[in-house]
Design a protein around this motif. Structure first.
Motif, short mmCIF file in Angstrom:
data_model
loop_
_atom_site.label_atom_id
_atom_site.label_comp_id
_atom_site.label_asym_id
_atom_site.label_seq_id
_atom_site.Cartn_x
_atom_site.Cartn_y
_atom_site.Cartn_z
N GLY A 48 0.84 -1.21 0.00
CA GLY A 48 0.00 0.00 0.00
C GLY A 48 0.87 1.26 0.00
O GLY A 48 0.50 2.29 -0.55
N CYS A 49 2.01 1.14 0.68
CA CYS A 49 3.03 2.21 0.62
C CYS A 49 4.27 1.56 -0.02
O CYS A 49 5.02 0.87 0.65
CB CYS A 49 3.40 2.70 2.02
SG CYS A 49 2.03 3.39 2.96
N PRO A 50 4.44 1.78 -1.34
CA PRO A 50 5.51 1.05 -2.06
C PRO A 50 6.92 1.53 -1.70
O PRO A 50 7.89 0.84 -1.99
CB PRO A 50 5.19 1.36 -3.53
CG PRO A 50 4.43 2.64 -3.50
CD PRO A 50 3.69 2.68 -2.20
N ASP A 51 7.00 2.66 -1.04
CA ASP A 51 8.31 3.17 -0.64
C ASP A 51 8.45 3.06 0.88
O ASP A 51 7.52 2.71 1.58
CB ASP A 51 8.50 4.63 -1.10
CG ASP A 51 7.25 5.48 -0.83
OD1 ASP A 51 7.32 6.71 -0.95
OD2 ASP A 51 6.19 4.89 -0.49
N TRP A 52 9.65 3.31 1.39
CA TRP A 52 9.89 3.22 2.85
C TRP A 52 11.00 4.18 3.23
O TRP A 52 11.98 4.29 2.46
CB TRP A 52 10.34 1.78 3.20
CG TRP A 52 10.33 1.51 4.66
CD1 TRP A 52 9.30 0.98 5.39
CD2 TRP A 52 11.38 1.74 5.59
NE1 TRP A 52 9.65 0.87 6.70
CE2 TRP A 52 10.93 1.34 6.86
CE3 TRP A 52 12.68 2.25 5.47
CZ2 TRP A 52 11.73 1.44 8.00
CZ3 TRP A 52 13.46 2.36 6.60
CH2 TRP A 52 12.98 1.94 7.86
N PRO A 53 10.99 4.96 4.28
CA PRO A 53 9.95 4.98 5.29
C PRO A 53 8.76 5.88 4.94
O PRO A 53 7.75 5.86 5.64
CB PRO A 53 10.67 5.53 6.53
CG PRO A 53 11.73 6.43 5.95
CD PRO A 53 12.14 5.81 4.65
N LEU A 54 8.86 6.66 3.85
CA LEU A 54 7.72 7.50 3.49
C LEU A 54 6.65 6.65 2.82
O LEU A 54 6.87 5.48 2.52
CB LEU A 54 8.19 8.63 2.56
CG LEU A 54 9.24 9.57 3.14
CD1 LEU A 54 9.63 10.63 2.10
CD2 LEU A 54 8.73 10.23 4.41
N CYS A 55 5.47 7.22 2.60
CA CYS A 55 4.38 6.51 1.94
C CYS A 55 3.95 7.32 0.72
O CYS A 55 3.39 8.42 0.90
CB CYS A 55 3.23 6.32 2.92
SG CYS A 55 1.88 5.35 2.23
N HIS A 56 4.20 6.80 -0.47
CA HIS A 56 3.96 7.56 -1.71
C HIS A 56 4.63 8.93 -1.63
O HIS A 56 4.05 9.96 -1.99
CB HIS A 56 2.45 7.70 -1.97
CG HIS A 56 1.77 6.41 -2.29
ND1 HIS A 56 1.81 5.83 -3.54
CD2 HIS A 56 1.09 5.54 -1.51
CE1 HIS A 56 1.14 4.69 -3.53
NE2 HIS A 56 0.71 4.47 -2.30
N GLY A 57 5.87 8.92 -1.03
CA GLY A 57 6.66 10.15 -0.98
C GLY A 57 6.24 11.13 0.11
O GLY A 57 6.81 12.21 0.23
N LEU A 124 10.75 -3.35 0.42
CA LEU A 124 11.61 -3.05 -0.74
C LEU A 124 11.81 -4.26 -1.62
O LEU A 124 12.00 -4.13 -2.83
CB LEU A 124 12.93 -2.46 -0.24
CG LEU A 124 12.78 -1.14 0.55
CD1 LEU A 124 14.10 -0.68 1.11
CD2 LEU A 124 12.14 -0.05 -0.32
N LEU A 125 11.73 -5.47 -1.06
CA LEU A 125 11.87 -6.69 -1.88
C LEU A 125 10.50 -7.28 -2.22
O LEU A 125 10.39 -8.43 -2.64
CB LEU A 125 12.72 -7.74 -1.15
CG LEU A 125 14.18 -7.38 -0.88
CD1 LEU A 125 14.91 -8.57 -0.26
CD2 LEU A 125 14.88 -6.94 -2.16
N GLU A 126 9.46 -6.46 -2.00
CA GLU A 126 8.07 -6.84 -2.36
C GLU A 126 7.64 -8.15 -1.71
O GLU A 126 7.24 -9.11 -2.37
CB GLU A 126 7.92 -6.85 -3.89
CG GLU A 126 8.22 -5.47 -4.47
CD GLU A 126 7.82 -5.32 -5.94
OE1 GLU A 126 7.96 -4.21 -6.46
OE2 GLU A 126 7.36 -6.33 -6.51
N LEU A 127 7.72 -8.19 -0.40
CA LEU A 127 7.13 -9.22 0.44
C LEU A 127 7.60 -10.65 0.20
O LEU A 127 6.80 -11.57 0.00
CB LEU A 127 5.59 -9.19 0.31
CG LEU A 127 4.89 -7.86 0.38
CD1 LEU A 127 3.40 -8.04 0.16
CD2 LEU A 127 5.13 -7.18 1.71
N PRO A 128 8.91 -10.92 0.19
CA PRO A 128 9.35 -12.32 0.07
C PRO A 128 8.80 -13.13 1.24
O PRO A 128 8.99 -12.75 2.39
CB PRO A 128 10.88 -12.22 0.09
CG PRO A 128 11.20 -10.88 0.65
CD PRO A 128 10.03 -10.00 0.47
N PRO A 129 8.08 -14.27 0.95
CA PRO A 129 7.34 -14.98 2.02
C PRO A 129 8.21 -15.37 3.22
O PRO A 129 7.77 -15.27 4.36
CB PRO A 129 6.82 -16.23 1.32
CG PRO A 129 6.96 -16.00 -0.14
CD PRO A 129 7.94 -14.92 -0.35
#
Ligand code: HEM
Length: 329
Positions: A48-57, A124-129
């Motif tokens: 939902g927030c693809p960046d970190w630590p900000l959320c959509h910048g 950042l690695l898109e949720l590796p299980p």
């Protein structure tokens, strides 16, 4: 069996100290954080927030459900981190001569630092299980440490009862039960991380058979989780019954035993209901909340038991549940 009800009136309680309130608040917020993490996962809001630590910048999320859910998880993580830092500061300031508090007081921030890095890597690695699995393991470990600290922060033993935890069979059994609850939670996380969640449909049978082991790895994984849940539930049940019988000698053991009984029963029902109804998101989320509650209760029973029991003048301690004589009789 001796009547212990009169003994209770002899146990003096202490008003909740600021330190105990802080450790309890940190434990409760960490529990909330685990539940929020489950909501992020089952609602598919992990990115939902693809960046970190900000959320959509930005520092606040855009008006998007997934972004708000993910951001709430981060917000609670921020509040929890502050509470844990507060607990550590107070532990160092006023409890540094108490290893039972200092040891977890040092370990908790180290795990927290690892958890924050894992949280960033997860996004950042898109949720590796398997990173999500380790993230859950760290969260449960931090929760366990804080529950232990809030029980030992109570100082209810200040009345000078001898500490008899070494060699005490009951305390050892509560430690075994606690370890089983943790390993069980990790087998569940492995079921999810490996994609075995739907490998077994139905309850108590799995795809129409009681124990179809050996068909494929994913079915085996979920069956292993289920059977470990039944075995662990058996041990937890014996421990909570033994705890209840000893409640007069251990302040707080009655509440911890009841909590363990209630959360265990609820978690087994949630698991059974989830696999019987095609794993709806709400039951998957509740299953994580239930697992964390069972873990908390098992840690609380162990913490209360290892705090030592109070030998009440003239009243014999209850006969241990696990003795060779009992086995022979
Ligand atoms: C005390 C008992 C139990 C505990 C502590 C427990 C714990 C857990 C945990 C921690 C997870 C991982 C959740 C996640 O990572 O999101 C999990 C997943 C799972 N458990 Fe259990 N469990 C228990 C009993 C059961 C039972 C009785 C069943 C079925 C009969 C079951 C079926 C499952 C399934 C299918 C998953 C994967 C769910 C998903 O993908 O979201 N569990 N369990």
């Amino acid at each position: 069996m001796m009547d212990f009800s009169n003994a209770r009136s002899e146990v003096r309680t202490h008003p909740m100290s600021r330190y105990q309130a802080l450790t309890a608040a940190a434990a409760a917020t960490t529990y909330l954080l685990i539940v929020a993490g489950a909501v992020v996962r089952v609602s598919g809001s992990g990115l939902g927030c693809p960046d970190w630590p900000l959320c959509h910048g930005g520092f606040v999320p855009p008006p998007d459900v997934a972004a708000i859910i993910e951001f709430s998880h981060r917000f609670i993580a921020g509040a929890d981190s502050l509470l844990i830092v507060g607990v550590v500061a107070l532990t160092v300031a006023s409890h540094r001569n108490e290893p039972r508090l200092m040891a977890p007081g040092i370990l908790a921030p180290l795990l927290l630092a690892g958890q924050i890095v894992l949280g960033a890597v997860t996004v950042l690695l898109e949720l590796p299980p398997y990173v999500v699995l380790v993230h859950l393991a760290f969260a449960m470990a931090i929760l366990g440490l804080l529950v232990w600290m809030s029980v030992h922060a109570s100082g209810r033993l200040a009345v000078g009862a001898p500490n008899l935890d070494d060699g005490d069979r009951f305390v050892r059994w509560t430690a075994v039960a606690m370890a089983l609850a943790f390993v069980l939670a990790m087998t569940g996380a492995l079921v999810r991380a490996s994609g075995a969640s739907w490998a077994c449909i139905g309850f108590p049978a799995c795809n129409g058979e009681l124990a179809p082991f050996g068909r494929n790895v994913l079915t085996d994984l979920q069956l292993a989780h289920r059977f470990m849940a039944y075995a662990t539930a058996g041990v937890l049940f014996v421990v909570l019954v033994s705890g209840w019988r000893r409640r007069a000698g251990y302040p707080g053991l009655d509440k911890a035993s009841v909590a363990l009984g209630v959360t265990l029963g609820a978690q087994l029902l949630i698991g059974a209901a989830a696999v019987s109804s095609d794993l709806p998101a709400v039951l998957r989320g509740l299953h994580v909340a239930g697992a964390a509650a069972v873990w908390c209760s098992a840690v609380a029973v162990f913490s209360v038991a290892s705090r030592g029991h109070r030998l009440v003048e003239g009243v014999a301690a209850p006969r241990p549940l696990f003795t060779r004589e009992a086995a022979g009789s």
